[in-house]
Design a protein around this motif. Sequence first.
Motif, PDB file in Angstrom:
ATOM      1  N   GLN A   5       0.809  -1.207   0.000  1.00 19.34           N
ATOM      2  CA  GLN A   5       0.000   0.000   0.000  1.00 19.34           C
ATOM      3  C   GLN A   5       0.850   1.268   0.000  1.00 19.34           C
ATOM      4  O   GLN A   5       0.578   2.215  -0.725  1.00 19.34           O
ATOM      5  CB  GLN A   5      -0.938   0.006   1.206  1.00 19.34           C
ATOM      6  CG  GLN A   5      -1.833   1.226   1.289  1.00 19.34           C
ATOM      7  CD  GLN A   5      -2.764   1.382   0.098  1.00 19.34           C
ATOM      8  OE1 GLN A   5      -3.101   0.405  -0.551  1.00 19.34           O
ATOM      9  NE2 GLN A   5      -3.175   2.615  -0.191  1.00 19.34           N
ATOM     10  N   LYS A 224      -4.534   8.076  -2.348  1.00 20.18           N
ATOM     11  CA  LYS A 224      -4.379   6.784  -3.012  1.00 20.18           C
ATOM     12  C   LYS A 224      -5.715   6.090  -3.286  1.00 20.18           C
ATOM     13  O   LYS A 224      -5.750   5.076  -3.964  1.00 20.18           O
ATOM     14  CB  LYS A 224      -3.473   5.879  -2.175  1.00 20.18           C
ATOM     15  CG  LYS A 224      -2.034   6.405  -2.059  1.00 20.18           C
ATOM     16  CD  LYS A 224      -1.183   5.503  -1.179  1.00 20.18           C
ATOM     17  CE  LYS A 224       0.235   6.047  -1.039  1.00 20.18           C
ATOM     18  NZ  LYS A 224       1.013   5.932  -2.268  1.00 20.18           N
ATOM     19  N   ASP A 225      -6.802   6.639  -2.753  1.00 21.54           N
ATOM     20  CA  ASP A 225      -8.139   6.100  -2.973  1.00 21.54           C
ATOM     21  C   ASP A 225      -8.820   6.943  -4.048  1.00 21.54           C
ATOM     22  O   ASP A 225      -9.268   8.061  -3.795  1.00 21.54           O
ATOM     23  CB  ASP A 225      -8.927   6.148  -1.662  1.00 21.54           C
ATOM     24  CG  ASP A 225     -10.309   5.522  -1.759  1.00 21.54           C
ATOM     25  OD1 ASP A 225     -10.915   5.583  -2.845  1.00 21.54           O
ATOM     26  OD2 ASP A 225     -10.801   4.997  -0.743  1.00 21.54           O
ATOM     27  N   GLU A 227     -11.665   6.798  -5.587  1.00 21.36           N
ATOM     28  CA  GLU A 227     -13.062   7.161  -5.366  1.00 21.36           C
ATOM     29  C   GLU A 227     -13.175   8.317  -4.387  1.00 21.36           C
ATOM     30  O   GLU A 227     -13.931   9.275  -4.606  1.00 21.36           O
ATOM     31  CB  GLU A 227     -13.843   5.951  -4.863  1.00 21.36           C
ATOM     32  CG  GLU A 227     -15.333   6.224  -4.662  1.00 21.36           C
ATOM     33  CD  GLU A 227     -16.104   4.991  -4.217  1.00 21.36           C
ATOM     34  OE1 GLU A 227     -17.310   5.123  -3.956  1.00 21.36           O
ATOM     35  OE2 GLU A 227     -15.496   3.900  -4.124  1.00 21.36           O
TER      36      GLU A 227
END
Length: 246
Positions: A5, A224-225, A227
């Motif tokens: 991640q 990093k997301d 949405e």
Amino acid sequence: MTQKQSVTAALLVIGDEILSGRTKDQNIGFTAEFLTKIGIDLAEVRVVPDIQKEIVAALNALRVRYDYVFTTGGIGPTHDDITADAVAAALGLELIEDPRAIALLLEIIKPENLNEARRRMARIPRGADLIENPISKAPGFWIQNVIVMAGVPSIMQAMLNAVAPKLSTGAPMIAETIVAGNVPEGTYAADLARLASDHSQLSIGSYPHVVDGKFHNQIVVRGKDAELVGQVVEKVRAMITRLSAG
């Protein structure tokens, strides 16, 4: 290349010439953009002089905090090129004249011209992997999580390209820019602060610039997301539209 991640890095820029202003650094911006694109978060940059104890102290502070420490500068043939010495000292390793590095230098230097100064570029901490230098052959090196590269921008860039396939990388950072135009920062600062507080997993920044004597602002949302970034971008746009109308 493996992926997780988040992978973090620091950049240690070494050289009196950077601190004096004689040399205008080109490596920080390139490295930051390069690492961001491949999914490594550049979290810190330090600039230190050509003093071994300063390099050692900075390196030891950074290498325990981040997945990688990249260094630039100080691996040439002159007396003030002491990066290899400092890295060896910081890691408690022996500094040796590496026969692999000697062989590389002999590809472009005649044996009779491989003097003591040029042989300095073959001094590598024992156990390090060499980093290819297609431009001038003198290699960089990689030992533990420390990646040592040249200071000359074209050579540094070639070395960074050489090590990139071997780096562990994380989820790439997504950045979206919203043009705030001439809406003053002071007008949207409070609303933007609330958005940032509500979405602490994102980085939200305001960046003014001057065109023809007038301020024009941009707001950048990073994360990093994908949405979540998209959702917050829409909230920022709505905020700017509302404040523009007011």
